[in-house]
Design a protein around this motif. Sequence first.
Motif, PDB file in Angstrom:
ATOM      1  N   ALA A  15      53.713  45.491  41.899  1.00 46.32           N
ATOM      2  CA  ALA A  15      54.242  44.379  41.122  1.00 46.32           C
ATOM      3  C   ALA A  15      53.234  43.237  41.099  1.00 46.32           C
ATOM      4  CB  ALA A  15      55.559  43.914  41.727  1.00 46.32           C
ATOM      5  N   PRO A  16      53.074  42.533  39.976  1.00 44.17           N
ATOM      6  CA  PRO A  16      52.164  41.393  39.915  1.00 44.17           C
ATOM      7  C   PRO A  16      52.594  40.290  40.861  1.00 44.17           C
ATOM      8  CG  PRO A  16      52.784  42.149  37.716  1.00 44.17           C
ATOM      9  CD  PRO A  16      53.671  42.851  38.684  1.00 44.17           C
ATOM     10  N   VAL A  17      51.673  39.359  41.109  1.00 44.53           N
ATOM     11  CA  VAL A  17      51.945  38.271  42.036  1.00 44.53           C
ATOM     12  C   VAL A  17      52.978  37.316  41.465  1.00 44.53           C
ATOM     13  CG1 VAL A  17      50.896  36.361  43.291  1.00 44.53           C
ATOM     14  CG2 VAL A  17      49.652  38.509  43.011  1.00 44.53           C
ATOM     15  N   GLY A  18      52.880  37.016  40.192  1.00 43.07           N
ATOM     16  CA  GLY A  18      53.799  36.087  39.560  1.00 43.07           C
ATOM     17  C   GLY A  18      53.921  36.359  38.077  1.00 43.07           C
ATOM     18  N   PRO A  19      54.711  35.574  37.377  1.00 42.08           N
ATOM     19  CA  PRO A  19      54.876  35.789  35.938  1.00 42.08           C
ATOM     20  C   PRO A  19      53.626  35.386  35.164  1.00 42.08           C
ATOM     21  CG  PRO A  19      56.041  33.815  36.629  1.00 42.08           C
ATOM     22  CD  PRO A  19      55.541  34.463  37.882  1.00 42.08           C
ATOM     23  N   ARG A  20      53.562  35.855  33.925  1.00 42.21           N
ATOM     24  CA  ARG A  20      52.438  35.498  33.059  1.00 42.21           C
ATOM     25  C   ARG A  20      52.485  34.000  32.740  1.00 42.21           C
ATOM     26  NH1 ARG A  20      49.646  38.469  28.975  1.00 42.21           N
ATOM     27  NH2 ARG A  20      51.098  40.188  29.299  1.00 42.21           N
ATOM     28  N   LEU A  21      51.344  33.363  32.856  1.00 44.71           N
ATOM     29  CA  LEU A  21      51.266  31.934  32.572  1.00 44.71           C
ATOM     30  C   LEU A  21      51.149  31.688  31.076  1.00 44.71           C
ATOM     31  CD1 LEU A  21      48.797  30.784  35.393  1.00 44.71           C
ATOM     32  CD2 LEU A  21      51.287  30.559  35.365  1.00 44.71           C
ATOM     33  N   HIS A  22      51.770  30.612  30.630  1.00 43.09           N
ATOM     34  CA  HIS A  22      51.588  30.165  29.251  1.00 43.09           C
ATOM     35  C   HIS A  22      50.144  29.737  29.044  1.00 43.09           C
ATOM     36  CE1 HIS A  22      52.149  27.502  25.685  1.00 43.09           C
ATOM     37  NE2 HIS A  22      53.025  28.451  25.365  1.00 43.09           N
TER      38      HIS A  22
ATOM     39  N   ASP B 223      38.241  46.950  42.132  1.00 41.01           N
ATOM     40  CA  ASP B 223      39.310  47.787  41.592  1.00 41.01           C
ATOM     41  C   ASP B 223      40.137  47.052  40.539  1.00 41.01           C
ATOM     42  OD1 ASP B 223      40.500  45.957  43.226  1.00 41.01           O
ATOM     43  OD2 ASP B 223      41.596  47.399  44.460  1.00 41.01           O
ATOM     44  N   GLY B 224      39.558  46.043  39.912  1.00 42.73           N
ATOM     45  CA  GLY B 224      40.288  45.272  38.916  1.00 42.73           C
ATOM     46  C   GLY B 224      40.350  45.960  37.567  1.00 42.73           C
ATOM     47  N   SER B 225      41.185  45.414  36.691  1.00 44.82           N
ATOM     48  CA  SER B 225      41.357  45.950  35.347  1.00 44.82           C
ATOM     49  C   SER B 225      40.351  45.322  34.390  1.00 44.82           C
ATOM     50  CB  SER B 225      42.782  45.701  34.850  1.00 44.82           C
ATOM     51  OG  SER B 225      43.726  46.310  35.717  1.00 44.82           O
ATOM     52  N   TRP B 226      40.065  46.056  33.313  1.00 43.34           N
ATOM     53  CA  TRP B 226      39.054  45.597  32.361  1.00 43.34           C
ATOM     54  C   TRP B 226      39.553  44.413  31.541  1.00 43.34           C
ATOM     55  CZ3 TRP B 226      39.167  45.973  26.870  1.00 43.34           C
ATOM     56  CH2 TRP B 226      37.976  45.620  26.245  1.00 43.34           C
ATOM     57  N   GLN B 227      40.752  44.465  31.029  1.00 44.35           N
ATOM     58  CA  GLN B 227      41.228  43.418  30.131  1.00 44.35           C
ATOM     59  C   GLN B 227      41.322  42.047  30.795  1.00 44.35           C
ATOM     60  OE1 GLN B 227      44.350  44.518  27.255  1.00 44.35           O
ATOM     61  NE2 GLN B 227      44.394  46.539  28.230  1.00 44.35           N
ATOM     62  N   PRO B 228      41.954  41.914  31.977  1.00 47.65           N
ATOM     63  CA  PRO B 228      41.986  40.583  32.589  1.00 47.65           C
ATOM     64  C   PRO B 228      40.609  40.057  32.945  1.00 47.65           C
ATOM     65  CG  PRO B 228      43.651  42.014  33.547  1.00 47.65           C
ATOM     66  CD  PRO B 228      42.769  42.884  32.726  1.00 47.65           C
ATOM     67  N   THR B 229      39.728  40.928  33.428  1.00 43.55           N
ATOM     68  CA  THR B 229      38.397  40.459  33.822  1.00 43.55           C
ATOM     69  C   THR B 229      37.615  39.932  32.623  1.00 43.55           C
ATOM     70  OG1 THR B 229      38.377  42.088  35.612  1.00 43.55           O
ATOM     71  CG2 THR B 229      36.270  41.133  34.969  1.00 43.55           C
ATOM     72  N   VAL B 230      37.601  40.679  31.536  1.00 43.60           N
ATOM     73  CA  VAL B 230      36.852  40.255  30.353  1.00 43.60           C
ATOM     74  C   VAL B 230      37.484  39.010  29.731  1.00 43.60           C
ATOM     75  CG1 VAL B 230      36.083  40.961  28.067  1.00 43.60           C
ATOM     76  CG2 VAL B 230      36.037  42.596  29.944  1.00 43.60           C
ATOM     77  N   GLY B 231      38.809  39.005  29.632  1.00 41.32           N
ATOM     78  CA  GLY B 231      39.470  37.851  29.032  1.00 41.32           C
ATOM     79  C   GLY B 231      39.249  36.567  29.810  1.00 41.32           C
ATOM     80  N   LEU B 232      39.347  36.633  31.123  1.00 46.00           N
ATOM     81  CA  LEU B 232      39.131  35.429  31.932  1.00 46.00           C
ATOM     82  C   LEU B 232      37.673  34.983  31.893  1.00 46.00           C
ATOM     83  CD1 LEU B 232      41.379  36.301  35.018  1.00 46.00           C
ATOM     84  CD2 LEU B 232      41.844  34.613  33.232  1.00 46.00           C
TER      85      LEU B 232
ATOM     86  N   HIS C 161      44.345  34.620  40.773  1.00 48.76           N
ATOM     87  CA  HIS C 161      45.115  35.564  41.577  1.00 48.76           C
ATOM     88  C   HIS C 161      46.397  35.980  40.861  1.00 48.76           C
ATOM     89  CE1 HIS C 161      46.290  37.527  45.306  1.00 48.76           C
ATOM     90  NE2 HIS C 161      47.485  36.965  45.213  1.00 48.76           N
ATOM     91  N   GLN C 162      47.011  35.050  40.148  1.00 53.21           N
ATOM     92  CA  GLN C 162      48.269  35.347  39.460  1.00 53.21           C
ATOM     93  C   GLN C 162      48.055  36.099  38.160  1.00 53.21           C
ATOM     94  OE1 GLN C 162      50.780  31.924  39.097  1.00 53.21           O
ATOM     95  NE2 GLN C 162      52.283  32.938  37.764  1.00 53.21           N
ATOM     96  N   MET C 163      46.927  35.866  37.496  1.00 54.31           N
ATOM     97  CA  MET C 163      46.687  36.469  36.188  1.00 54.31           C
ATOM     98  C   MET C 163      45.768  37.685  36.236  1.00 54.31           C
ATOM     99  SD  MET C 163      48.473  34.765  34.046  1.00 54.31           S
ATOM    100  CE  MET C 163      47.762  35.285  32.496  1.00 54.31           C
ATOM    101  N   ARG C 164      45.544  38.261  37.409  1.00 50.83           N
ATOM    102  CA  ARG C 164      44.588  39.361  37.499  1.00 50.83           C
ATOM    103  C   ARG C 164      45.101  40.654  36.897  1.00 50.83           C
ATOM    104  NH1 ARG C 164      44.848  40.160  44.051  1.00 50.83           N
ATOM    105  NH2 ARG C 164      47.072  40.601  44.243  1.00 50.83           N
ATOM    106  N   ASP C 165      46.377  40.741  36.574  1.00 48.98           N
ATOM    107  CA  ASP C 165      46.929  41.953  35.964  1.00 48.98           C
ATOM    108  C   ASP C 165      47.468  41.706  34.560  1.00 48.98           C
ATOM    109  OD1 ASP C 165      46.473  43.847  37.988  1.00 48.98           O
ATOM    110  OD2 ASP C 165      48.131  43.048  39.154  1.00 48.98           O
TER     111      ASP C 165
END
Length: 295
Positions: A113-120, A210-219, A137-141
Amino acid sequence: MAGFRIGRGRGSDNRPPQQQRPQQAPPPPYGPSHGQYGGAQGAPAYPPQQQWPPNGGGHPRQGRAPHGEPEYFGDPHPAADPYADNPGHTRAFSINEDPYGHAATYHAGSASAPVGPRLHWKELLRGIVMRPGPTFHQMRDYPVWGPALTVSFLYGLLAIFGFDQSREEVIKAPFTTALTSVLITGVFFVIGSLILGTVTHTLARQLGGDGSWQPTVGLSMLIMPLTDAPRLVFAMFLGGDNPLVQVVGWATWLAAGALFTSMVSKSHDLPWPKALGASAIQLIALLAIIKLGTI
């Protein structure tokens, strides 16, 4: 004249039927008639089964099948084995039982489960500047393509005005030519930041992340324009060669390095030296293309 009489059937033996030799009995199925271990005739070919003491733990009785396989008799649910977990012994576990306890370590990109909800998007942009560690940390997924593409494109539209020569050419050019140049710059910046973010993600994976591609590139696409925004504002009014603009540019470049390191570390569960090494190429490209304007 003497001779031999050759005949068929019963007459060939020249003896009456009651005097013929009786047929021999077939051999026993397990070898000769005498015992295997030197016993008398009729002894069993194998030793008797070995029985364990009834209170010795484990299975109450254990023997050996004719071919050496173990046979168990008695209670199908034996008592606890006192020799479990000792060298040479194993422990049996039931289905869905975790022998090592519940794992509490989180791995980015996994099914946990993610750490928290998706931020606006407003909270996301504010969090990258004000509280970057908890925000990453919260938006890594969570993918952040909407804010990343929008902010990158808007920055690219204004980036051309951060350099003296480019700004003068755009201002003096016809409106259609100037608009085309601005739009092309915005698209190129989006594509370039997307490629650099992918390079950072690939290096992080090579270093054990071990991170995901989409969050890493987007951030990473958000970090580039947000950290260079102060320099761009001063450069649009004071010029790119102004000493204040140069100082602000170096300061924001160091801030970008800190944010890239924090983002990669949180998204890929890497220590900060490896996270900094994964983002090194993107930092060098950011310095050469935007801060110094050499490319």
